[in-house]
Design a protein around this motif. Sequence first.
Motif, PDB file in Angstrom:
ATOM      1  N   ILE A 293      -1.412   5.079   4.147  1.00 57.30           N
ATOM      2  CA  ILE A 293      -1.381   4.212   2.962  1.00 57.30           C
ATOM      3  C   ILE A 293       0.001   4.236   2.316  1.00 57.30           C
ATOM      4  CG2 ILE A 293      -2.269   3.981   0.608  1.00 57.30           C
ATOM      5  CD1 ILE A 293      -4.990   4.973   1.758  1.00 57.30           C
ATOM      6  N   ALA A 294       0.555   5.439   2.147  1.00 58.55           N
ATOM      7  CA  ALA A 294       1.881   5.554   1.539  1.00 58.55           C
ATOM      8  C   ALA A 294       2.944   4.889   2.405  1.00 58.55           C
ATOM      9  CB  ALA A 294       2.223   7.035   1.311  1.00 58.55           C
ATOM     10  N   ALA A 295       2.828   5.034   3.733  1.00 59.15           N
ATOM     11  CA  ALA A 295       3.805   4.427   4.638  1.00 59.15           C
ATOM     12  C   ALA A 295       3.771   2.906   4.546  1.00 59.15           C
ATOM     13  CB  ALA A 295       3.533   4.871   6.077  1.00 59.15           C
ATOM     14  N   ALA A 296       2.567   2.323   4.464  1.00 58.31           N
ATOM     15  CA  ALA A 296       2.455   0.868   4.355  1.00 58.31           C
ATOM     16  C   ALA A 296       3.093   0.372   3.060  1.00 58.31           C
ATOM     17  CB  ALA A 296       0.985   0.453   4.425  1.00 58.31           C
ATOM     18  N   ALA A 297       2.783   1.039   1.950  1.00 61.59           N
ATOM     19  CA  ALA A 297       3.334   0.609   0.665  1.00 61.59           C
ATOM     20  C   ALA A 297       4.858   0.752   0.636  1.00 61.59           C
ATOM     21  CB  ALA A 297       2.701   1.422  -0.462  1.00 61.59           C
ATOM     22  N   PHE A 298       5.359   1.858   1.175  1.00 62.10           N
ATOM     23  CA  PHE A 298       6.806   2.093   1.167  1.00 62.10           C
ATOM     24  C   PHE A 298       7.531   1.110   2.080  1.00 62.10           C
ATOM     25  CE2 PHE A 298      10.528   4.141   3.067  1.00 62.10           C
ATOM     26  CZ  PHE A 298      11.279   4.385   1.935  1.00 62.10           C
ATOM     27  N   SER A 299       7.030   0.978   3.331  1.00 65.89           N
ATOM     28  CA  SER A 299       7.688   0.075   4.272  1.00 65.89           C
ATOM     29  C   SER A 299       7.645  -1.363   3.770  1.00 65.89           C
ATOM     30  CB  SER A 299       7.010   0.175   5.643  1.00 65.89           C
ATOM     31  OG  SER A 299       7.588  -0.730   6.558  1.00 65.89           O
ATOM     32  N   GLY A 300       6.502  -1.761   3.213  1.00 63.76           N
ATOM     33  CA  GLY A 300       6.392  -3.116   2.681  1.00 63.76           C
ATOM     34  C   GLY A 300       7.360  -3.369   1.549  1.00 63.76           C
ATOM     35  N   SER A 301       7.522  -2.362   0.668  1.00 63.95           N
ATOM     36  CA  SER A 301       8.450  -2.528  -0.457  1.00 63.95           C
ATOM     37  C   SER A 301       9.887  -2.679   0.025  1.00 63.95           C
ATOM     38  CB  SER A 301       8.337  -1.320  -1.398  1.00 63.95           C
ATOM     39  OG  SER A 301       7.027  -1.196  -1.913  1.00 63.95           O
ATOM     40  N   VAL A 302      10.278  -1.874   1.017  1.00 68.26           N
ATOM     41  CA  VAL A 302      11.632  -1.977   1.572  1.00 68.26           C
ATOM     42  C   VAL A 302      11.843  -3.337   2.226  1.00 68.26           C
ATOM     43  CG1 VAL A 302      13.190  -1.051   3.328  1.00 68.26           C
ATOM     44  CG2 VAL A 302      11.886   0.507   1.890  1.00 68.26           C
ATOM     45  N   THR A 303      10.824  -3.815   2.962  1.00 67.27           N
ATOM     46  CA  THR A 303      10.934  -5.105   3.637  1.00 67.27           C
ATOM     47  C   THR A 303      11.020  -6.245   2.633  1.00 67.27           C
ATOM     48  OG1 THR A 303       9.611  -4.191   5.451  1.00 67.27           O
ATOM     49  CG2 THR A 303       9.904  -6.575   5.404  1.00 67.27           C
ATOM     50  N   VAL A 304      10.207  -6.193   1.577  1.00 72.90           N
ATOM     51  CA  VAL A 304      10.269  -7.218   0.527  1.00 72.90           C
ATOM     52  C   VAL A 304      11.631  -7.211  -0.139  1.00 72.90           C
ATOM     53  CG1 VAL A 304       9.377  -7.837  -1.762  1.00 72.90           C
ATOM     54  CG2 VAL A 304       7.789  -7.296   0.088  1.00 72.90           C
ATOM     55  N   PHE A 305      12.189  -6.024  -0.343  1.00 66.84           N
ATOM     56  CA  PHE A 305      13.489  -5.908  -1.000  1.00 66.84           C
ATOM     57  C   PHE A 305      14.581  -6.615  -0.195  1.00 66.84           C
ATOM     58  CE2 PHE A 305      17.517  -3.529  -1.314  1.00 66.84           C
ATOM     59  CZ  PHE A 305      17.805  -3.711  -2.657  1.00 66.84           C
ATOM     60  N   ILE A 306      14.638  -6.328   1.113  1.00 70.51           N
ATOM     61  CA  ILE A 306      15.715  -6.922   1.916  1.00 70.51           C
ATOM     62  C   ILE A 306      15.456  -8.413   2.155  1.00 70.51           C
ATOM     63  CG2 ILE A 306      14.756  -6.447   4.222  1.00 70.51           C
ATOM     64  CD1 ILE A 306      17.694  -5.571   4.934  1.00 70.51           C
ATOM     65  N   ALA A 307      14.181  -8.816   2.243  1.00 75.32           N
ATOM     66  CA  ALA A 307      13.871 -10.239   2.402  1.00 75.32           C
ATOM     67  C   ALA A 307      14.261 -11.024   1.158  1.00 75.32           C
ATOM     68  CB  ALA A 307      12.382 -10.411   2.703  1.00 75.32           C
ATOM     69  N   THR A 308      14.003 -10.438   0.003  1.00 76.73           N
ATOM     70  CA  THR A 308      14.378 -11.103  -1.252  1.00 76.73           C
ATOM     71  C   THR A 308      15.884 -11.265  -1.349  1.00 76.73           C
ATOM     72  OG1 THR A 308      12.429 -10.148  -2.337  1.00 76.73           O
ATOM     73  CG2 THR A 308      14.172 -10.994  -3.756  1.00 76.73           C
ATOM     74  N   GLY A 309      16.606 -10.219  -0.914  1.00 79.64           N
ATOM     75  CA  GLY A 309      18.068 -10.321  -0.909  1.00 79.64           C
ATOM     76  C   GLY A 309      18.552 -11.466  -0.051  1.00 79.64           C
ATOM     77  N   ALA A 310      17.928 -11.648   1.111  1.00 77.91           N
ATOM     78  CA  ALA A 310      18.316 -12.752   1.990  1.00 77.91           C
ATOM     79  C   ALA A 310      17.959 -14.099   1.381  1.00 77.91           C
ATOM     80  CB  ALA A 310      17.639 -12.584   3.345  1.00 77.91           C
TER      81      ALA A 310
END
Length: 428
Positions: A293-310
């Motif tokens: 659960i923690a891995a999904a939330a963390f990985s998703g947050s990192v992915t959303v962060f870099i996608a938003t930057g793009a």
Amino acid sequence: MDQLSPDNAGHGGYRRLLALPVPRRLALASIPADFADWLDYAAIIALLVFAWGEGPFVLALFALALTLPYIVVGPLLAVVVDRTPLRRILVLSNLGRGLTTLALIFAPNTALVLLIVFARACIDSAFTPARQAAIQASTPPELLGSANGLHQAINQTSKIAGPALGGLLLAFIPAQAVFGINALLSLLGAMICLGMILPPKPKTSQHAGLLAEAAAGISEFRRSRRLLAALIFSAFAYFSFFLYDALIALLAQEFGLDATAFGISIAASGGGGLLGAFWAGKLAGSHPMQTMIAAAAFSGSVTVFIATGALIGIAVPALPFYLVLALMGGATAFMLVPYRTIVQSETPPDRIARVFATGEAVITAVMLSAPFIGSFIASTWGTAMAFLCGGVMLVTLGLVGAMMRIITPSLPPANLPKPPARDKTATR
């Protein structure tokens, strides 16, 4: 309660694991076995593309030949694995992979290469559940997380170093010679497995038809709520990962990075997966679902962060991009290691191979559609949008999983039969 054992093996778990002769030999056998999966990957592609001039369609068929056996053949072969002494399966599957790899030397055309690749993947679909069963049979319950972390680290290392070494060998020797070297690796794995003494399997009276016994793998997921929850969670997580996994090169290009930077980013992702496997092994034994659960939330947050930057046009420099890829790669290990630990802890020894193969088939089948959906999203709304969709799905999955843990904090443990008494000679 998510704890698989009252003894938390997080500290010193790997030292304790490798002090045991059978788990140590199994890990040693996994090194050539896993490298054999990846050493000739570059050689096969070089043969198809550069020697025979094949294009994208044949490469797609190659990818299908690598993955399809785990969906259609693996669950059936797992019945044989559950019926047969594990050492025999481990030895014969390594020999079978070696022989099929050797056959690649004499393949005269693309069709035969693809057929041999498919046959080798079929054999591997028996080896993989047999190894999981061997881990369960030879590892103390409190060290299952460490065992899965170690084997995932070995596998991740082979994925990084295998194709790279194979590509380097191609600069000096032809592809056929690489196939010969790879066949010797499988032979080495078989020889190491030959000296392995595993505890005897529990005797089972039922020998129904192949399809009926394969269905026992499905029935275990209905019996164990924890097992079903882990499978559903893993399937959705891997679908989310693979929405954007094949699009990393395009995202790097959008950030102004070149091909060299893309290559380094892939290495960073692999390195993150390697470190993640070791860390996940320390946590998975005591808190597997919380780890996922923690891995999904963390990985998703990192992915959303870099996608938003793009999406908003921020140019991410190379070093932060490498770090993000390393974190994303590490999160993948934090999904896989706890899932396998749950499978081994929740499944009776007489059907562990079938349960593992069934779960792998479900996850792979769900995962196969993700790259095509991600490609459609990227071509319609842009590459960053595919990353954003995958990241949002992972964050949502983590939040839903956390809420379910709050609502139902304790899943009942499985009522498993007691394992057979360990033969003391198995540890000598």
